[in-house]
Design a protein around this motif. Structure first.
Motif, mmCIF file in Angstrom:
data_model
loop_
_atom_site.group_PDB
_atom_site.id
_atom_site.type_symbol
_atom_site.label_atom_id
_atom_site.label_comp_id
_atom_site.label_asym_id
_atom_site.label_seq_id
_atom_site.Cartn_x
_atom_site.Cartn_y
_atom_site.Cartn_z
ATOM 1 N N ILE A 33 0.846 -1.190 0.000
ATOM 2 C CA ILE A 33 0.000 0.000 0.000
ATOM 3 C C ILE A 33 0.883 1.242 0.000
ATOM 4 C CG2 ILE A 33 -1.695 1.312 1.336
ATOM 5 C CD1 ILE A 33 -2.753 -1.429 2.323
ATOM 6 N N GLN A 34 1.920 1.220 0.813
ATOM 7 C CA GLN A 34 2.879 2.324 0.819
ATOM 8 C C GLN A 34 4.290 1.751 0.893
ATOM 9 O OE1 GLN A 34 1.564 3.914 4.763
ATOM 10 N NE2 GLN A 34 3.730 4.346 5.002
ATOM 11 N N THR A 35 5.247 2.541 0.409
ATOM 12 C CA THR A 35 6.637 2.078 0.408
ATOM 13 C C THR A 35 7.484 2.978 1.287
ATOM 14 O OG1 THR A 35 7.162 3.395 -1.546
ATOM 15 C CG2 THR A 35 6.455 1.112 -1.919
ATOM 16 N N HIS A 36 8.590 2.430 1.750
ATOM 17 C CA HIS A 36 9.529 3.161 2.600
ATOM 18 C C HIS A 36 10.833 3.346 1.843
ATOM 19 C CE1 HIS A 36 6.970 2.774 6.152
ATOM 20 N NE2 HIS A 36 6.680 1.582 5.677
ATOM 21 N N SER A 37 11.368 4.558 1.917
ATOM 22 C CA SER A 37 12.646 4.825 1.259
ATOM 23 C C SER A 37 13.763 5.051 2.271
ATOM 24 C CB SER A 37 12.522 6.033 0.320
ATOM 25 O OG SER A 37 12.093 7.161 1.044
ATOM 26 N N ASP A 38 13.432 5.063 3.567
ATOM 27 C CA ASP A 38 14.452 5.221 4.600
ATOM 28 C C ASP A 38 15.377 4.006 4.605
ATOM 29 O OD1 ASP A 38 13.232 7.591 5.326
ATOM 30 O OD2 ASP A 38 12.065 6.683 6.928
ATOM 31 N N PHE A 39 16.661 4.262 4.845
ATOM 32 C CA PHE A 39 17.663 3.200 4.830
ATOM 33 C C PHE A 39 17.407 2.183 5.937
ATOM 34 C CE2 PHE A 39 21.756 1.465 6.304
ATOM 35 C CZ PHE A 39 22.142 0.818 5.140
ATOM 36 N N ILE A 40 17.498 0.915 5.576
ATOM 37 C CA ILE A 40 17.448 -0.196 6.527
ATOM 38 C C ILE A 40 18.735 -0.974 6.342
ATOM 39 C CG2 ILE A 40 16.255 -2.309 7.217
ATOM 40 C CD1 ILE A 40 13.685 -1.108 6.027
ATOM 41 N N SER A 41 19.467 -1.133 7.424
ATOM 42 C CA SER A 41 20.737 -1.845 7.339
ATOM 43 C C SER A 41 20.497 -3.294 6.922
ATOM 44 C CB SER A 41 21.439 -1.817 8.695
ATOM 45 O OG SER A 41 22.616 -2.583 8.644
ATOM 46 N N PRO A 42 21.296 -3.806 5.987
ATOM 47 C CA PRO A 42 21.136 -5.197 5.547
ATOM 48 C C PRO A 42 21.263 -6.218 6.680
ATOM 49 C CG PRO A 42 22.513 -4.002 4.011
ATOM 50 C CD PRO A 42 22.280 -3.092 5.182
ATOM 51 N N GLN A 43 21.904 -5.851 7.772
ATOM 52 C CA GLN A 43 22.034 -6.789 8.890
ATOM 53 C C GLN A 43 20.694 -7.072 9.569
ATOM 54 O OE1 GLN A 43 24.817 -4.845 11.486
ATOM 55 N NE2 GLN A 43 23.230 -3.853 12.685
ATOM 56 N N ILE A 62 9.104 -4.519 -3.871
ATOM 57 C CA ILE A 62 10.202 -5.130 -3.136
ATOM 58 C C ILE A 62 9.768 -5.204 -1.672
ATOM 59 C CG2 ILE A 62 12.613 -4.937 -2.474
ATOM 60 C CD1 ILE A 62 12.863 -3.133 -5.070
ATOM 61 N N ILE A 63 9.655 -6.424 -1.174
ATOM 62 C CA ILE A 63 9.195 -6.642 0.195
ATOM 63 C C ILE A 63 10.303 -7.345 0.959
ATOM 64 C CG2 ILE A 63 7.424 -7.683 1.661
ATOM 65 C CD1 ILE A 63 5.612 -7.689 -0.878
ATOM 66 N N CYS A 73 7.666 -2.794 2.808
ATOM 67 C CA CYS A 73 7.725 -2.577 1.365
ATOM 68 C C CYS A 73 8.696 -1.433 1.094
ATOM 69 C CB CYS A 73 6.345 -2.212 0.832
ATOM 70 S SG CYS A 73 5.159 -3.562 0.889
ATOM 71 N N LEU A 74 9.659 -1.687 0.228
ATOM 72 C CA LEU A 74 10.682 -0.691 -0.075
ATOM 73 C C LEU A 74 10.365 0.031 -1.372
ATOM 74 C CD1 LEU A 74 13.891 -2.766 0.748
ATOM 75 C CD2 LEU A 74 12.593 -1.246 2.256
ATOM 76 N N ASP A 75 10.799 1.285 -1.452
ATOM 77 C CA ASP A 75 10.646 2.082 -2.659
ATOM 78 C C ASP A 75 11.685 1.614 -3.674
ATOM 79 O OD1 ASP A 75 10.400 3.982 -4.636
ATOM 80 O OD2 ASP A 75 11.016 5.666 -3.385
ATOM 81 N N PRO A 76 11.261 1.029 -4.793
ATOM 82 C CA PRO A 76 12.226 0.505 -5.771
ATOM 83 C C PRO A 76 13.066 1.593 -6.439
ATOM 84 C CG PRO A 76 9.980 0.201 -6.565
ATOM 85 C CD PRO A 76 9.887 0.765 -5.179
ATOM 86 N N GLU A 77 12.669 2.855 -6.307
ATOM 87 C CA GLU A 77 13.417 3.959 -6.915
ATOM 88 C C GLU A 77 14.444 4.568 -5.964
ATOM 89 O OE1 GLU A 77 13.190 4.583 -10.167
ATOM 90 O OE2 GLU A 77 11.807 2.894 -10.151
ATOM 91 N N ALA A 78 14.428 4.167 -4.704
ATOM 92 C CA ALA A 78 15.407 4.692 -3.746
ATOM 93 C C ALA A 78 16.800 4.182 -4.124
ATOM 94 C CB ALA A 78 15.042 4.261 -2.330
ATOM 95 N N VAL A 81 18.105 1.123 -2.268
ATOM 96 C CA VAL A 81 17.397 -0.100 -2.620
ATOM 97 C C VAL A 81 17.944 -0.652 -3.934
ATOM 98 C CG1 VAL A 81 15.154 -1.115 -3.182
ATOM 99 C CG2 VAL A 81 15.319 0.589 -1.364
ATOM 100 N N LYS A 82 18.209 0.234 -4.889
ATOM 101 C CA LYS A 82 18.812 -0.204 -6.153
ATOM 102 C C LYS A 82 20.178 -0.848 -5.922
ATOM 103 C CE LYS A 82 16.493 3.104 -9.146
ATOM 104 N NZ LYS A 82 16.647 4.227 -10.093
ATOM 105 N N THR A 83 20.953 -0.262 -5.004
ATOM 106 C CA THR A 83 22.263 -0.822 -4.665
ATOM 107 C C THR A 83 22.098 -2.183 -3.986
ATOM 108 O OG1 THR A 83 23.140 1.408 -4.371
ATOM 109 C CG2 THR A 83 24.408 -0.394 -3.400
ATOM 110 N N LEU A 84 21.118 -2.298 -3.112
ATOM 111 C CA LEU A 84 20.844 -3.553 -2.421
ATOM 112 C C LEU A 84 20.485 -4.677 -3.402
ATOM 113 C CD1 LEU A 84 20.410 -4.930 0.411
ATOM 114 C CD2 LEU A 84 18.010 -4.274 0.176
ATOM 115 N N LEU A 85 19.745 -4.338 -4.442
ATOM 116 C CA LEU A 85 19.320 -5.338 -5.428
ATOM 117 C C LEU A 85 20.481 -5.838 -6.281
ATOM 118 C CD1 LEU A 85 15.901 -3.872 -6.588
ATOM 119 C CD2 LEU A 85 16.304 -5.821 -5.089
ATOM 120 N N LYS A 86 21.524 -5.034 -6.420
ATOM 121 C CA LYS A 86 22.683 -5.464 -7.206
ATOM 122 C C LYS A 86 23.447 -6.459 -6.420
ATOM 123 C CE LYS A 86 23.179 -1.259 -9.837
ATOM 124 N NZ LYS A 86 24.022 -0.148 -10.198
#
Length: 86
Positions: A33-43, A62-63, A73-78, A81-86
């Motif tokens: 429903i809504q996405t978050h663009s705030d950084f979440i540490s991968p740990q 991206i969930i 739910c993450l903002d795919p344009e952040a 998040v793009k770096t995380l997906l790589k």
């Protein structure tokens, strides 16, 4: 005659309802429903689920499941998040 076929019809519908899985196969809507663009540490991330755009939703979703069980739910344009997906 109609009274005799009603239980059979009811039983057939019940059996079909048991084997049908509407949650997985027929869900035609976005999950976020809504996405978050705030950084979440991968740990703190336990799993990442990428759902491509399609007939069920017109945008990529991206969930992530956090280690505490929370779904985000993450903002795919952040950028992060793009770096995380790589």
């Amino acid at each position: 005659m109609a009274a005799e076929s009603s239980p059979t019809l009811l039983l057939a519908l019940l059996v079909l309802g048991i084997f049908a899985d509407p949650c997985k196969a027929q869900e035609l809507r976005c999950r976020c429903i809504q996405t978050h663009s705030d950084f979440i540490s991968p740990q703190f991330i336990e799993t990442l689920q990428l759902i491509p755009e399609g007939v069920q939703c017109s945008r990529k979703e991206i969930i992530v499941t956090l280690k505490d069980g929370q779904l985000v739910c993450l903002d795919p344009e952040a950028k992060w998040v793009k770096t995380l997906l790589k």
